[in-house]
Design a protein around this motif. Structure first.
Motif, short mmCIF file in Angstrom:
data_model
loop_
_atom_site.label_atom_id
_atom_site.label_comp_id
_atom_site.label_asym_id
_atom_site.label_seq_id
_atom_site.Cartn_x
_atom_site.Cartn_y
_atom_site.Cartn_z
N LEU A 12 0.84 -1.21 0.00
CA LEU A 12 0.00 0.00 0.00
C LEU A 12 0.87 1.25 0.00
O LEU A 12 0.62 2.21 -0.75
N SER A 13 1.92 1.23 0.83
CA SER A 13 2.82 2.37 0.90
C SER A 13 3.51 2.61 -0.44
O SER A 13 3.67 3.76 -0.87
N THR A 14 3.88 1.50 -1.12
CA THR A 14 4.51 1.65 -2.43
C THR A 14 3.56 2.30 -3.42
O THR A 14 3.95 3.18 -4.19
N ILE A 15 2.30 1.84 -3.41
CA ILE A 15 1.32 2.40 -4.36
C ILE A 15 1.13 3.89 -4.10
O ILE A 15 1.15 4.71 -5.03
N LEU A 16 1.00 4.26 -2.83
CA LEU A 16 0.79 5.68 -2.51
C LEU A 16 2.03 6.49 -2.88
O LEU A 16 1.93 7.62 -3.37
N PHE A 17 3.22 5.91 -2.65
CA PHE A 17 4.45 6.61 -3.00
C PHE A 17 4.53 6.83 -4.50
O PHE A 17 4.94 7.91 -4.97
N ALA A 18 4.10 5.82 -5.29
CA ALA A 18 4.11 5.95 -6.75
C ALA A 18 3.16 7.05 -7.19
O ALA A 18 3.48 7.85 -8.07
N ILE A 19 1.97 7.10 -6.55
CA ILE A 19 1.01 8.15 -6.90
C ILE A 19 1.60 9.53 -6.61
O ILE A 19 1.52 10.45 -7.43
N GLY A 20 2.25 9.64 -5.45
CA GLY A 20 2.88 10.92 -5.11
C GLY A 20 3.98 11.29 -6.09
O GLY A 20 4.11 12.45 -6.49
N LEU A 21 4.77 10.29 -6.51
CA LEU A 21 5.85 10.57 -7.46
C LEU A 21 5.30 11.00 -8.80
O LEU A 21 5.85 11.91 -9.44
N ILE A 22 4.21 10.35 -9.23
CA ILE A 22 3.58 10.77 -10.50
C ILE A 22 3.16 12.23 -10.39
O ILE A 22 3.38 13.03 -11.31
N GLY A 23 2.57 12.58 -9.24
CA GLY A 23 2.16 13.97 -9.04
C GLY A 23 3.34 14.93 -9.10
O GLY A 23 3.26 16.00 -9.69
N MET A 25 6.12 14.51 -10.64
CA MET A 25 6.79 14.56 -11.94
C MET A 25 5.98 15.29 -13.00
O MET A 25 6.56 15.88 -13.91
N ILE A 39 1.59 13.71 -0.06
CA ILE A 39 1.27 12.30 -0.29
C ILE A 39 2.50 11.43 -0.08
O ILE A 39 2.43 10.37 0.56
N VAL B 22 -3.93 13.84 -7.50
CA VAL B 22 -2.84 13.97 -8.46
C VAL B 22 -3.36 14.33 -9.84
O VAL B 22 -2.71 15.07 -10.58
N SER B 96 7.78 6.42 -12.17
CA SER B 96 7.36 6.64 -10.79
C SER B 96 7.22 5.32 -10.05
O SER B 96 7.71 5.17 -8.92
N ALA B 100 9.41 4.14 -6.86
CA ALA B 100 8.77 3.81 -5.59
C ALA B 100 9.16 2.42 -5.13
O ALA B 100 9.48 2.20 -3.96
#
Lengths: 102, 191
Positions: A12-23, A25, A39, B22, B96, B100
């Motif tokens: 779950l933490s990985t998914i949220l981290f990916a969403i934050g990184l997309i934001g 970038m 996020i 996002v 991303s 992650a």
């Protein structure tokens, strides 16, 4: 029923981290960039709390506590700078921020 | 059973809320979705037995940080959309997710090894808030004080940066003064 373990929380933490990184970038609006940073910090907090729970160790909760404190002060300073920039240039677009002179 | 249901429900809600944050182009929608996501994240803390952290999450994030963002948004023209020219969407998403995964692998790597002992083990019978207080004020007292000073500095810096020219109040000024100020402002804009 499947038991919820540490891996569930890490995924779950990985998914949220990916969403934050997309934001981070693809955002050009600086306010949205700040939201994406929040996020990122929160996803890390979840994994800290999960590790703390599953190992019976309080260090993770302490770190999450300090992360929240850092995030709060980041918002205060960042928003102040953003307001100053907006007063001067009337936009908060990341692409037009080519100089740092005040 | 109930733990699994709660976990999946709140995981779904949190991911969808942050996805809205996002992807949406409206800053107000992003703000509300972010606030909702923060509330849902505190649910994970309560499930994990970190009650104090959950309360802090609600108070600090949904209370202070979101109020600060809402306050800051009053200064910006949020209805105007900023054109966002994106590159390849799939490259951004792929990079991303890769980054992650890498970060989580780095931090979760030591967990795989078995010889982990708790540095500050939880005492059975004590409440979470009590434990947090014990550890925070014995082992982490200096970082706690440093964090307090840092919050003070950030607060002063925020007020100084945002509060320029806030000493002039239109309600306390005479009509003549306001007219004079407006004329000066117009002159400055025209010149």
């Amino acid at each position: 029923m499947m038991e919820i373990g540490l891996n569930h929380y890490l995924v779950l933490s990985t998914i949220l981290f990916a969403i934050g990184l997309i934001g981070v970038m693809r955002r050009k609006n600086l306010l949205m960039l700040f939201f994406a940073t929040e996020i990122l910090l929160n996803s890390v907090n979840i994994s800290f709390a999960a590790i703390s729970h599953f190992y019976g160790d309080l260090t993770g909760q302490m770190f999450a506590f300090f992360v929240i404190a850092i995030a709060a002060s980041e918002v205060a300073v960042g928003l102040g700078l953003l307001i100053v920039w907006h007063k001067k240039h009337n936009n908060i677009d990341l692409d037009q921020m080519s100089m740092m002179r005040g | 059973m109930f733990e699994a249901i709660a976990f999946y429900l709140f995981a779904f809600l949190t991911i969808s809320m942050f996805y809205i944050t996002v992807t949406t182009s409206q800053a107000l929608y992003a703000l509300t979705a972010l606030a909702a996501g923060m509330i849902f994240i505190s649910a994970f803390f309560f499930i994990l037995g970190a009650d104090f952290l959950g309360a802090i999450q609600i108070v600090v994030y949904s209370g202070a940080v979101m109020a600060l963002y809402a306050f800051g948004m009053m200064f910006f023209d949020t209805t105007r959309e900023i054109k966002e020219k994106n590159g390849n969407k799939y490259i951004v998403t792929g990079l991303s997710i890769l980054a992650a995964l890498l970060v989580v692998a780095i931090f979760a790597g030591p967990i795989v090894s078995d010889n982990i002992t708790a540095l500050y083990p939880m005492t059975p019978g004590a409440g979470n808030t009590q434990e947090v207080g014990m550890v925070l004020f014995t082992k982490y007292l200096v970082p706690f004080e440093v964090a307090a000073v840092m919050l003070l500095v950030a607060m002063v810096a925020g007020i100084v940066l945002a509060g320029k020219k806030m000493d002039l109040s239109l309600t306390l000024m005479d009509e003549d003064e306001i007219r004079k100020m407006r004329e000066e402002k117009n002159k400055k804009v025209l010149s």
